[in-house]
Write a protein that holds these residues in place. Structure first.
Motif, PDB file in Angstrom:
ATOM      1  N   ILE A  36       0.832  -1.215  -0.172  1.00 15.96           N
ATOM      2  CA  ILE A  36      -0.056  -0.264   0.068  1.00 15.96           C
ATOM      3  C   ILE A  36       0.682   1.198   0.072  1.00 15.96           C
ATOM      4  O   ILE A  36       0.693   2.116  -0.641  1.00 15.96           O
ATOM      5  N   LYS A  37       1.902   1.274   0.800  1.00 15.90           N
ATOM      6  CA  LYS A  37       2.802   2.506   0.884  1.00 15.90           C
ATOM      7  C   LYS A  37       3.396   2.644  -0.530  1.00 15.90           C
ATOM      8  O   LYS A  37       3.540   3.691  -0.627  1.00 15.90           O
ATOM      9  N   ASP A  38       4.124   1.641  -1.012  1.00 13.44           N
ATOM     10  CA  ASP A  38       4.918   1.771  -1.977  1.00 13.44           C
ATOM     11  C   ASP A  38       3.956   2.160  -3.370  1.00 13.44           C
ATOM     12  O   ASP A  38       4.460   3.104  -4.009  1.00 13.44           O
ATOM     13  N   TYR A  39       2.813   1.929  -3.563  1.00 14.62           N
ATOM     14  CA  TYR A  39       2.116   2.128  -4.382  1.00 14.62           C
ATOM     15  C   TYR A  39       1.581   3.594  -4.380  1.00 14.62           C
ATOM     16  O   TYR A  39       1.613   4.515  -5.063  1.00 14.62           O
ATOM     17  N   LEU A  40       1.258   3.927  -3.141  1.00 23.45           N
ATOM     18  CA  LEU A  40       0.647   5.418  -2.798  1.00 23.45           C
ATOM     19  C   LEU A  40       1.804   6.441  -2.944  1.00 23.45           C
ATOM     20  O   LEU A  40       1.552   7.625  -3.026  1.00 23.45           O
ATOM     21  N   ARG A  41       3.252   6.096  -2.452  1.00 25.78           N
ATOM     22  CA  ARG A  41       4.498   6.839  -2.650  1.00 25.78           C
ATOM     23  C   ARG A  41       4.634   7.387  -3.994  1.00 25.78           C
ATOM     24  O   ARG A  41       4.442   8.624  -4.192  1.00 25.78           O
ATOM     25  N   GLY A  42       4.315   6.683  -5.074  1.00 32.85           N
ATOM     26  CA  GLY A  42       4.263   6.965  -6.353  1.00 32.85           C
ATOM     27  C   GLY A  42       5.860   7.611  -6.524  1.00 32.85           C
ATOM     28  O   GLY A  42       6.872   6.944  -6.205  1.00 32.85           O
ATOM     29  N   SER A  43       5.686   8.715  -7.071  1.00 36.84           N
ATOM     30  CA  SER A  43       7.063   9.454  -7.503  1.00 36.84           C
ATOM     31  C   SER A  43       7.346  10.618  -6.571  1.00 36.84           C
ATOM     32  O   SER A  43       8.061  11.643  -6.750  1.00 36.84           O
ATOM     33  N   ASN A  44       6.672  10.790  -5.304  1.00 29.38           N
ATOM     34  CA  ASN A  44       6.736  11.905  -4.493  1.00 29.38           C
ATOM     35  C   ASN A  44       8.141  12.002  -3.907  1.00 29.38           C
ATOM     36  O   ASN A  44       8.458  11.289  -3.294  1.00 29.38           O
ATOM     37  N   PRO A  45       8.662  13.190  -4.470  1.00 27.00           N
ATOM     38  CA  PRO A  45      10.098  13.291  -3.996  1.00 27.00           C
ATOM     39  C   PRO A  45      10.321  13.515  -2.656  1.00 27.00           C
ATOM     40  O   PRO A  45      11.532  13.509  -2.067  1.00 27.00           O
ATOM     41  N   ARG A  46       9.320  13.953  -1.969  1.00 22.91           N
ATOM     42  CA  ARG A  46       9.361  14.234  -0.442  1.00 22.91           C
ATOM     43  C   ARG A  46       9.400  12.892   0.444  1.00 22.91           C
ATOM     44  O   ARG A  46       9.757  13.177   1.667  1.00 22.91           O
TER      45      ARG A  46
END
Length: 326
Positions: free
Chosen positions: A66-76
């Protein structure tokens, strides 16, 4: 619309949330149902047998995905390991929609057929003996909070969450994630005590709270609830032969639900739909950030070893227009 059912244990909140889910599905609305209670009873209330309910995938066991998918390419967000239950979305994060297909639903949701209509069901997973001494149930409901933080839903789309009983809902900011909260209360002093707690906690956060009186047997019960909760009393529900048959494992067709209870469910949907006009995505995002910073300071920074305040994207506001642009 995001809708929570809360109440003390034994109040009937799971039964009422399952009836409301059936009501929405019968009308053809897309529905995601979420069991976030420590006692996982929503699946059986929707007609699953014991084996089917036990086979449902637990969101709490799929947090890395879930975390890996939601993180996407968010650089923060440097890695999924640095995400906590309150981590808000930002530029580059993946957002979720009610009716779409995505890896989170593929892994965590299962279709449940209700008299020819289908809803998606997600469960946190039960609190087991293996969790004692090493885990907190709120770490499991953290998967639901992340899901809600990244969800963009529109009118005539519904996410219905059967919350954990009592005031445990306030262990995080998840109680602010809903357009409306239905508090199921019996006409007893214990029944309304949770209402008072919820009312006090939620007052400063603009939570829309309505009471559903359950197990109401006569005018005296109705008068009691009116005196205790005032204008927050939306509707009352009494005895149901349909529900009794469901509890015996022999649910009739939903169209045979008593007219008085069908009208009560219609009032719940009308109340939920009316809150769409009250939506304030800026406030929603601001509250998300508030609880994230609070959790970061109290335990998150120490646990992850990073400054989680840096995950906040100050220019990002969650909303339907943002989701459409992704």
């Amino acid at each position: 619309m995001k809708i929570a059912f809360v109440g003390k244990g034994g109040s009937g909140k799971t039964t009422l949330s399952s009836l409301f889910i059936r009501h929405l599905a019968t009308a053809g609305a897309p529905v995601v149902a979420v069991d976030a209670d420590i006692n996982q009873h929503l699946g059986p209330a929707l007609g699953l047998d014991e084996a089917q309910a036990a086979a449902l995938p637990a969101m709490g066991e799929r947090l890395p995905l879930i975390k890996d998918y939601l993180r996407g390419s968010n650089p923060r967000i440097a890695s999924a390991d640095t995400m906590i239950k309150t981590t808000p979305p930002g530029e580059g994060s993946r957002l979720l929609r009610v009716g779409e297909d995505n890896p989170v639903y593929d892994s965590c949701a299962r279709p449940v057929e209700l008299d020819g209509d289908t809803v998606r069901l997600m469960v946190t997973g039960p609190f087991t003996d293996a969790d004692l001494g090493v885990a907190c149930y709120h770490s499991k409901t953290g998967a639901v909070e992340l899901f809600l933080n990244h969800l963009v839903d529109g009118p005539d789309e519904y996410v219905v969450v059967d919350m954990t009983a009592g005031s445990d809902s306030f262990a995080s900011g998840m109680f602010t994630r809903f357009d409306i909260t239905f508090l199921v209360a019996e006409p007893t002093r214990k029944g309304v005590s949770v209402y008072r707690q919820y009312k006090d906690y939620a007052r400063d956060f603009g939570v829309v709270l309505k009471v559903v009186g359950n197990k109401v047997q006569g005018q005296d019960d109705l008068d009691f609830l009116r005196a205790e909760v005032g204008d927050d009393l939306l509707v009352t529900v009494g005895h149901s032969d349909w529900v009794r048959a469901l509890e015996k494992g022999r649910p009739p067709r939903f169209e045979l639900l008593e007219d008085v209870n069908r009208r009560a469910l219609h009032r719940l949907r009308t109340a939920a739909d009316a809150t769409y006009q009250l939506r304030d995505w800026e406030r929603y995002t601001r509250q998300m950030v508030h609880f994230h910073l609070k959790n970061a300071q109290s335990w998150g920074n120490e646990r992850t070893g990073v400054d989680l305040a840096a995950q906040v994207d100050p220019s990002f506001v969650l909303g339907e227009s943002v989701a459409a642009a992704v």
